[in-house]
Scaffold this motif. Structure first.
Motif, PDB file in Angstrom:
ATOM      1  N   SER A   7      -3.029  17.322 -10.678  1.00 47.32           N
ATOM      2  CA  SER A   7      -1.787  16.547 -10.802  1.00 47.32           C
ATOM      3  C   SER A   7      -1.689  15.469  -9.729  1.00 47.32           C
ATOM      4  CB  SER A   7      -0.569  17.471 -10.757  1.00 47.32           C
ATOM      5  OG  SER A   7      -0.507  18.162  -9.526  1.00 47.32           O
ATOM      6  N   THR A   8      -2.194  15.758  -8.540  1.00 46.38           N
ATOM      7  CA  THR A   8      -2.183  14.758  -7.468  1.00 46.38           C
ATOM      8  C   THR A   8      -3.149  13.623  -7.788  1.00 46.38           C
ATOM      9  OG1 THR A   8      -1.540  16.409  -5.819  1.00 46.38           O
ATOM     10  CG2 THR A   8      -2.565  14.399  -4.987  1.00 46.38           C
ATOM     11  N   ILE A   9      -4.316  13.973  -8.306  1.00 46.70           N
ATOM     12  CA  ILE A   9      -5.302  12.959  -8.700  1.00 46.70           C
ATOM     13  C   ILE A   9      -4.731  12.063  -9.802  1.00 46.70           C
ATOM     14  CG2 ILE A   9      -7.543  12.611  -9.833  1.00 46.70           C
ATOM     15  CD1 ILE A   9      -8.472  15.194  -8.368  1.00 46.70           C
ATOM     16  N   LEU A  10      -4.091  12.671 -10.796  1.00 37.82           N
ATOM     17  CA  LEU A  10      -3.506  11.905 -11.899  1.00 37.82           C
ATOM     18  C   LEU A  10      -2.424  10.949 -11.394  1.00 37.82           C
ATOM     19  CD1 LEU A  10      -3.218  11.308 -14.928  1.00 37.82           C
ATOM     20  CD2 LEU A  10      -1.592  13.216 -15.038  1.00 37.82           C
ATOM     21  N   GLU A  67      -0.207  -0.808 -10.054  1.00 35.97           N
ATOM     22  CA  GLU A  67      -1.071  -1.713  -9.285  1.00 35.97           C
ATOM     23  C   GLU A  67      -0.781  -1.655  -7.788  1.00 35.97           C
ATOM     24  OE1 GLU A  67      -0.758  -5.541 -11.200  1.00 35.97           O
ATOM     25  OE2 GLU A  67      -1.897  -4.852 -12.932  1.00 35.97           O
ATOM     26  N   ILE A  68      -0.594  -0.419  -7.307  1.00 26.95           N
ATOM     27  CA  ILE A  68      -0.384  -0.178  -5.879  1.00 26.95           C
ATOM     28  C   ILE A  68      -1.492   0.756  -5.414  1.00 26.95           C
ATOM     29  CG2 ILE A  68       1.153   0.793  -4.127  1.00 26.95           C
ATOM     30  CD1 ILE A  68       3.487   0.303  -6.087  1.00 26.95           C
ATOM     31  N   PRO A  69      -2.365   0.294  -4.519  1.00 30.98           N
ATOM     32  CA  PRO A  69      -3.359   1.221  -3.985  1.00 30.98           C
ATOM     33  C   PRO A  69      -2.667   2.299  -3.158  1.00 30.98           C
ATOM     34  CG  PRO A  69      -3.473  -0.889  -2.842  1.00 30.98           C
ATOM     35  CD  PRO A  69      -2.469  -1.039  -3.952  1.00 30.98           C
ATOM     36  N   VAL A  70      -3.209   3.500  -3.200  1.00 32.97           N
ATOM     37  CA  VAL A  70      -2.601   4.628  -2.506  1.00 32.97           C
ATOM     38  C   VAL A  70      -3.614   5.228  -1.534  1.00 32.97           C
ATOM     39  CG1 VAL A  70      -1.552   6.914  -2.787  1.00 32.97           C
ATOM     40  CG2 VAL A  70      -1.146   5.145  -4.507  1.00 32.97           C
ATOM     41  N   ARG A 105      -2.073   9.618  -8.424  1.00 30.56           N
ATOM     42  CA  ARG A 105      -2.702   8.516  -7.687  1.00 30.56           C
ATOM     43  C   ARG A 105      -3.340   7.506  -8.634  1.00 30.56           C
ATOM     44  NH1 ARG A 105      -3.672  11.263  -2.778  1.00 30.56           N
ATOM     45  NH2 ARG A 105      -1.636  12.156  -2.424  1.00 30.56           N
ATOM     46  N   ARG A 106      -4.035   8.033  -9.615  1.00 35.64           N
ATOM     47  CA  ARG A 106      -4.721   7.166 -10.574  1.00 35.64           C
ATOM     48  C   ARG A 106      -3.719   6.302 -11.331  1.00 35.64           C
ATOM     49  NH1 ARG A 106      -8.348  10.733 -13.842  1.00 35.64           N
ATOM     50  NH2 ARG A 106      -9.474  10.821 -11.880  1.00 35.64           N
ATOM     51  N   GLN A 107      -2.619   6.909 -11.763  1.00 34.63           N
ATOM     52  CA  GLN A 107      -1.636   6.147 -12.530  1.00 34.63           C
ATOM     53  C   GLN A 107      -0.894   5.133 -11.673  1.00 34.63           C
ATOM     54  OE1 GLN A 107       0.572   9.125 -14.765  1.00 34.63           O
ATOM     55  NE2 GLN A 107      -0.864   8.864 -16.458  1.00 34.63           N
ATOM     56  N   ILE A 108      -0.559   5.483 -10.454  1.00 33.08           N
ATOM     57  CA  ILE A 108       0.102   4.515  -9.570  1.00 33.08           C
ATOM     58  C   ILE A 108      -0.830   3.333  -9.314  1.00 33.08           C
ATOM     59  CG2 ILE A 108       0.958   4.120  -7.222  1.00 33.08           C
ATOM     60  CD1 ILE A 108       2.082   6.995  -7.313  1.00 33.08           C
ATOM     61  N   THR A 109      -2.101   3.635  -9.062  1.00 32.52           N
ATOM     62  CA  THR A 109      -3.073   2.572  -8.776  1.00 32.52           C
ATOM     63  C   THR A 109      -3.284   1.670  -9.985  1.00 32.52           C
ATOM     64  OG1 THR A 109      -4.184   3.969  -7.143  1.00 32.52           O
ATOM     65  CG2 THR A 109      -5.438   2.120  -8.023  1.00 32.52           C
ATOM     66  N   ILE A 147       0.855  -1.179   0.000  1.00 28.67           N
ATOM     67  CA  ILE A 147       0.000   0.000   0.000  1.00 28.67           C
ATOM     68  C   ILE A 147       0.893   1.231   0.000  1.00 28.67           C
ATOM     69  CG2 ILE A 147      -1.750   1.314   1.269  1.00 28.67           C
ATOM     70  CD1 ILE A 147      -2.652  -1.378   2.473  1.00 28.67           C
ATOM     71  N   GLY A 148       0.615   2.147  -0.920  1.00 30.74           N
ATOM     72  CA  GLY A 148       1.339   3.407  -0.970  1.00 30.74           C
ATOM     73  C   GLY A 148       0.722   4.406  -0.011  1.00 30.74           C
ATOM     74  N   ILE A 149       1.565   5.143   0.674  1.00 30.67           N
ATOM     75  CA  ILE A 149       1.122   6.195   1.593  1.00 30.67           C
ATOM     76  C   ILE A 149       1.620   7.525   1.042  1.00 30.67           C
ATOM     77  CG2 ILE A 149       1.180   7.090   3.954  1.00 30.67           C
ATOM     78  CD1 ILE A 149       0.023   4.285   3.914  1.00 30.67           C
ATOM     79  N   GLU A 150       0.701   8.443   0.853  1.00 28.96           N
ATOM     80  CA  GLU A 150       1.055   9.794   0.436  1.00 28.96           C
ATOM     81  C   GLU A 150       0.680  10.759   1.549  1.00 28.96           C
ATOM     82  OE1 GLU A 150       2.335  11.274  -2.900  1.00 28.96           O
ATOM     83  OE2 GLU A 150       3.281   9.431  -2.210  1.00 28.96           O
TER      84      GLU A 150
END
Length: 113
Positions: free
Chosen positions: A71-74, A84-87, A76-80, A53-56
């Motif tokens: 930019s923060t939403i993008l 394939e890491i939920p944030v 998160r979306r791309q990492i997820t 699990i990613g922590i921001e």
């Protein structure tokens, strides 16, 4: 250039350091400033029940009127989707109200989705 993007030296905030410290206190052994396969950097990466699990830790610059910036939403979306890491997010105002109470901070972190 991609090489320049991934070679930037991170400079964690005091807020991030505090969250990392409390993650460690509850036994999660966070990896700090993790570079994902797609080139994004996560403030922390923890493993819970065999799942990464990613922590921001989100300070004021990640928000406009307490709404995440585009930019923060993008990111998160791309990492997820791509890595394939939920944030999960730790917004600064939610952390700040916990003050110096370690028990409250640890319970907050345990309650994250």
């Amino acid at each position: 250039r991609y090489e320049t993007f991934i070679s930037l030296v991170p400079s964690p905030s005091a807020l991030q350091g505090d969250v990392i410290s409390e993650l460690s206190s509850i036994g999660l052994q966070p990896e700090e400033e993790v570079l994902t396969d797609r080139g994004y950097r996560l403030d922390a990466l923890v493993e819970v029940n065999g799942n990464k699990i990613g922590i921001e830790v989100d300070g004021p610059f990640h928000f406009l009127a307490r709404e995440l910036t585009g930019s923060t939403i993008l990111k998160r979306r791309q990492i997820t989707k791509l890595d394939e890491i939920p944030v999960v997010s730790v917004p600064y105002w939610e952390w700040d109200v916990l003050g110096q109470d370690h028990t409250k901070k640890q319970n907050y972190l345990r309650s994250l989705p």
